[in-house]
Write an enzyme that holds these catalytic residues in place. Structure first.
Site, PDB file in Angstrom:
ATOM      1  N   LEU A 103     170.436  53.428 -41.026  1.00 18.59           N
ATOM      2  CA  LEU A 103     169.208  54.386 -42.067  1.00 18.59           C
ATOM      3  C   LEU A 103     169.508  55.341 -42.974  1.00 18.59           C
ATOM      4  CD1 LEU A 103     168.956  56.626 -38.474  1.00 18.59           C
ATOM      5  CD2 LEU A 103     167.512  54.301 -39.485  1.00 18.59           C
ATOM      6  N   GLY A 110     164.349  56.865 -45.997  1.00 13.95           N
ATOM      7  CA  GLY A 110     162.693  56.140 -45.619  1.00 13.95           C
ATOM      8  C   GLY A 110     162.730  55.973 -44.463  1.00 13.95           C
ATOM      9  N   HIS A 111     163.657  55.606 -43.547  1.00 17.61           N
ATOM     10  CA  HIS A 111     163.151  56.137 -42.387  1.00 17.61           C
ATOM     11  C   HIS A 111     163.931  57.842 -42.035  1.00 17.61           C
ATOM     12  CE1 HIS A 111     166.133  51.923 -42.079  1.00 17.61           C
ATOM     13  NE2 HIS A 111     164.874  51.913 -41.707  1.00 17.61           N
ATOM     14  N   GLY A 147     156.954  52.168 -41.706  1.00 18.31           N
ATOM     15  CA  GLY A 147     156.688  52.500 -43.182  1.00 18.31           C
ATOM     16  C   GLY A 147     156.106  51.697 -43.823  1.00 18.31           C
ATOM     17  N   ILE A 195     159.218  54.962 -49.611  1.00 17.79           N
ATOM     18  CA  ILE A 195     159.962  55.831 -50.032  1.00 17.79           C
ATOM     19  C   ILE A 195     160.997  54.962 -51.064  1.00 17.79           C
ATOM     20  CG2 ILE A 195     161.755  57.678 -50.109  1.00 17.79           C
ATOM     21  CD1 ILE A 195     159.682  58.989 -48.639  1.00 17.79           C
TER      22      ILE A 195
END
Ligand code: PAF
Length: 279
Positions: A34, A37-38, A147, A176
């Protein structure tokens, strides 16, 4: 410590207990390793739901025979720390046998899975749709978070949810990026320092395309600008540069409602990125 469960039965125990207390449930499906973004997906899920499950499963069925299933980065300890710090309540980290023991059933979405990434990765979206359907049936969340970096995946999942009447709200979350613009991805870890620098050509190319679209350029010009900017980078090997209609993923006629998407090999690493104009 946040509980990490390995079986479907254990996930159901937790979720049933939460449901008995009238709690809402969010799901963040991931393949682990992770990053921020996650984290942005988990943060949003924690804000919008009482309890959040993060699935952490490197799904073998979405990798082709010559892809990176074996080498895909894994770090359960770090993942657990990030989930706990973000306020998630449960991690589901099954072994492949728990998910696929003698399974004969798959879920596939036609047409929109045959273009863009589906051309180079013909079995990929069948694997994604099958595992995501299973996760939906196991967790039965109110909302699930994906995402926009995987924009085609997000569209495919929305279509699958509509077609199969899953009673789940699909929330798409913005890309992100690193400070210099590279989209965050677990696969960035494969890049050598030279490749890492070269990888910025995706962001540069997309920016050129975006500026041109914003000032009235047509689809072919936008596509050509993105491609030529990326191809200035000698280490980059373009898999595709496409500008497609955001709903159908068919070639776009104008730039009002588009997904501009790229996939580029940087050495052996395949990177994707995109921008959208429209809803
Ligand atoms: O986007 C991913 O990480 C994966 O494709 C997903 C949705 C977790 C399914 O394995």
């Amino acid at each position: 410590m946040i509980p990490i469960v390995k079986t479907v039965a254990d996930v159901r125990k937790y979720v049933k207990a939460w449901r008995r207390e009238g709690k809402t449930v969010g799901l963040v499906p991931t393949m682990g390793f992770l990053h921020e973004g996650h984290k942005s997906l988990i943060d949003r899920a924690v804000k919008e739901n009482d309890c959040v499950v993060v699935s952490d499963f490197v799904n073998p069925t979405q990798f082709g025979p010559n892809e990176d299933f074996e080498t895909y980065p894994r770090d359960m300890e770090k993942d657990a720390a990030l989930c706990e710090a973000s306020g998630a309540k449960l991690i589901f980290n099954p072994e492949p046998d728990e998910m696929y023991d003698n399974a004969l059933t798959t879920v596939s979405v036609d047409k929109i899975t045959k273009v863009l990434c589906g051309r180079t990765r013909p079995i990929h979206f069948n694997g994604v749709c099958t595992v995501v359907s299973k996760l939906f049936n196991i967790v039965m969340p109110d909302r699930a978070y994906f995402g926009q970096k995987d924009a085609q995946q997000l569209l495919v999942i929305r279509k699958m949810v509509k077609d199969l009447n899953f009673d789940i709200e699909i929330i798409g979350c913005p890309i992100i990026r690193e400070a210099d613009g590279l989209a965050k991805s677990s696969r960035n870890t494969y890049l050598s320092s030279e490749e890492r620098k070269a990888a910025l050509c995706l962001f540069r190319g997309l920016n050129k395309g975006r500026e041109a679209a914003d000032t009235g350029a047509d689809v072919d010009t936008v596509k050509a600008l993105i491609r030529s900017e990326i191809e200035k980078e000698p280490m980059a090997k373009v898999d595709y540069v496409e500008v497609v209609d955001l709903d159908t993923l068919e070639p776009a006629a104008d730039t009002k409602n588009i997904l501009a998407a790229v996939a580029v090999y940087m050495g052996r690493t395949r990177l994707i990125d995109n921008f959208i104009i429209g809803d």
